[in-house]
Structure formats: structure tokens, C-alpha cells
Design a protein around this motif. Structure first.
Motif, short mmCIF file in Angstrom:
data_model
loop_
_atom_site.label_atom_id
_atom_site.label_comp_id
_atom_site.label_asym_id
_atom_site.label_seq_id
_atom_site.Cartn_x
_atom_site.Cartn_y
_atom_site.Cartn_z
N ASP A 2 27.16 40.88 -135.67
CA ASP A 2 27.20 40.26 -136.99
C ASP A 2 28.35 40.84 -137.82
N GLY A 3 28.92 39.99 -138.68
CA GLY A 3 29.96 40.46 -139.58
C GLY A 3 31.38 40.14 -139.15
N LEU A 4 31.53 39.45 -138.02
CA LEU A 4 32.88 39.07 -137.60
C LEU A 4 33.45 38.01 -138.55
N PRO A 5 34.78 37.96 -138.67
CA PRO A 5 35.37 36.94 -139.54
C PRO A 5 35.00 35.53 -139.09
N GLU A 6 34.84 34.65 -140.03
CA GLU A 6 34.53 33.25 -139.72
C GLU A 6 35.83 32.53 -139.42
N VAL A 7 36.16 32.42 -138.13
CA VAL A 7 37.44 31.86 -137.72
C VAL A 7 37.23 30.85 -136.60
N GLY A 8 38.28 30.08 -136.29
CA GLY A 8 38.18 29.05 -135.28
C GLY A 8 38.94 29.40 -134.01
N TRP A 9 38.44 28.88 -132.90
CA TRP A 9 39.07 29.09 -131.59
C TRP A 9 39.13 27.76 -130.86
N THR A 10 40.10 27.63 -129.97
CA THR A 10 40.19 26.45 -129.12
C THR A 10 40.32 26.90 -127.67
N ILE A 11 39.77 26.13 -126.76
CA ILE A 11 39.81 26.52 -125.35
C ILE A 11 41.24 26.35 -124.83
N ALA A 12 41.74 27.39 -124.15
CA ALA A 12 43.09 27.36 -123.60
C ALA A 12 43.08 27.31 -122.08
N ARG A 13 42.04 27.86 -121.50
CA ARG A 13 41.96 27.88 -120.03
C ARG A 13 40.49 28.01 -119.64
N GLN A 14 40.11 27.30 -118.59
CA GLN A 14 38.74 27.41 -118.11
C GLN A 14 38.70 27.14 -116.61
N ALA A 15 37.86 27.88 -115.93
CA ALA A 15 37.69 27.69 -114.49
C ALA A 15 36.30 28.15 -114.11
N ALA A 16 35.74 27.51 -113.10
CA ALA A 16 34.41 27.87 -112.61
C ALA A 16 34.46 28.07 -111.11
N GLY A 17 33.67 29.00 -110.62
CA GLY A 17 33.64 29.29 -109.19
C GLY A 17 32.29 28.98 -108.59
N PRO A 18 32.23 28.89 -107.27
CA PRO A 18 30.97 28.55 -106.60
C PRO A 18 29.89 29.61 -106.77
N ALA A 19 30.26 30.84 -107.10
CA ALA A 19 29.27 31.89 -107.31
C ALA A 19 28.67 31.85 -108.70
N GLY A 20 29.10 30.87 -109.52
CA GLY A 20 28.58 30.76 -110.87
C GLY A 20 29.40 31.49 -111.91
N VAL A 21 30.57 32.00 -111.52
CA VAL A 21 31.45 32.71 -112.44
C VAL A 21 32.20 31.70 -113.30
N LEU A 22 32.31 32.00 -114.60
CA LEU A 22 33.13 31.21 -115.51
C LEU A 22 34.26 32.09 -116.03
N ALA A 23 35.47 31.59 -115.95
CA ALA A 23 36.63 32.27 -116.53
C ALA A 23 37.10 31.43 -117.72
#
Length: 204
Positions: free
Chosen positions: A176-197
């Protein structure tokens, strides 16, 4: 803010569990929950995409001791994945800043090559680095440092590898207490073991 005047990019990376933890509740140094997933193609490719543009590494003392006590041995390890060898060589050869209140900050006294020890707040040190010349500033898996930089809104790219486990307790990255800011997805990948990058870019 344009590419020309925004300075160097601050990139942070951390592995988190599906329930948002970065360490086990009873032993913060036990990374056994990470190992089955850190060696996947998705996780290795993710890390490679982060260190290749970086010319400075910023680490907390505990993480520096762990990383620099292990990774150099990978360089000559028989059968090591080339991506692991690449990261190990980068870590040894890159300019490193270690944030510590216990290590000797005298120039040349650091126990590792190409390393400067700083006993100052992470936000102060990284703001100075950001204003200097160079490539990305990568903070690889130092949660105490990453938390300070998020609180100071100094992170330009927030990279996460999400591993499909519940730790059921332990410290969280986002408090709690982090600045209220915006983010956008730049990169995403998923693997067969269930890993998300995932990599999120700060909207400025």
C-alpha cells in the motif's frame, strides 16, 4: 516525455508467485520454488531481453552476494544453456552498483570487479545514474531496491516472471502507498509450464 530527454531507462525484474509473493514465508533465501520455472525458455528469453540493452546493474547487498557468488561459475560450466552463459558474462563484465550499509564504500574496496558500493537511498543513486550517459539500468531481482524505486516512481519498465505456485505467505512486492500511476504492456509471453513473462512500460 520524449525519448531524447527522458534519460536512461530504469528496468526492474523480479520473479513472483501467483499469489504475489517474492519469497517464502519461513526462509526468504530459499529459492527452490523458483528453480523449476527459471530454467524454462520463456524465463531465459525474458531475462535475455532485459540484460542485453543494459550497461549498468544495480543490486542490493544480499542479492549481489547471491548472484556474484553463483553466476561467474556458470561461464565455464559444461552443458550450460548459452543464455545463462550470456547473462553470467554480462553480470561479471557490466558496471555494477551495490547498495549497502555494511560493505566498505571506499573506491576499489568492493569484493567484486567493476563494482561501486553506495550507502545512500536507492532513489538518490538511481536518479543520478538515470541522468548520466549509458544504456538501460537493470535491477535484477533485488526486491528491497525495486520497492524503493517504485515508491519514488523511478521505474520505466517493470518486468515480472509469474510462476504458477502459491507460497501462502511471505513478503509482497506491491505494498500500500505506491504512487497512483499508469502502465502499459510492452512484452508478454507464456510457456507450457505455466510461466508468464511480462514487461510493463510506465506511462509518462
Amino acid at each position: 516525455m520524449t525519448e531524447q530527454n527522458r534519460g536512461r531507462r530504469v528496468v526492474t525484474n523480479l520473479a513472483v508467485s501467483l499469489d504475489g509473493r517474492y519469497a517464502m514465508p519461513d526462509n526468504h533465501l530459499d529459492m527452490s520454488w523458483v528453480m523449476p520455472y527459471a530454467v524454462t525458455d520463456v524465463a531465459r528469453d525474458h531475462l535475455t531481453s532485459l540484460w542485453e540493452p543494459a550497461t549498468t546493474a544495480v543490486l542490493g547487498r544480499v542479492n549481489a552476494e547471491g548472484f556474484l557468488g553463483f553466476w561467474p561459475s556458470v561461464i565455464d560450466m559444461e552443458g550450460a544453456d548459452p543464455r545463462d552463459v550470456g547473462f553470467a558474462k554480462w553480470l561479471v563484465g557490466v558496471d555494477k552498483v551495490v547498495l549497502s550499509s555494511t560493505l566498505d564504500p571506499t573506491p576499489g574496496a568492493a569484493p567484486w570487479e567493476r563494482t561501486t558500493v553506495e550507502n545512500r537511498p536507492a532513489a538518490e543513486v538511481v536518479a543520478e545514474l538515470k541522468a548520466s550517459e549509458g544504456g538501460d539500468i537493470l535491477v535484477p531481482s533485488s526486491p528491497s531496491v525495486i520497492k524503493q524505486l517504485l515508491a519514488a516512481d523511478l521505474v520505466d519498465r517493470l518486468a515480472l516472471t509469474v510462476f504458477p505456485v502459491f507460497l501462502g505467505g511471505g513478503p509482497r512486492l506491491f505494498e500500500d502507498g505506491l504512487p497512483e500511476v499508469g502502465w502499459t504492456i510492452a512484452r508478454q509471453a507464456a510457456g507450457p509450464a505455466g510461466v508468464l513473462a511480462l514487461a510493463y512500460e510506465r506511462v509518462r
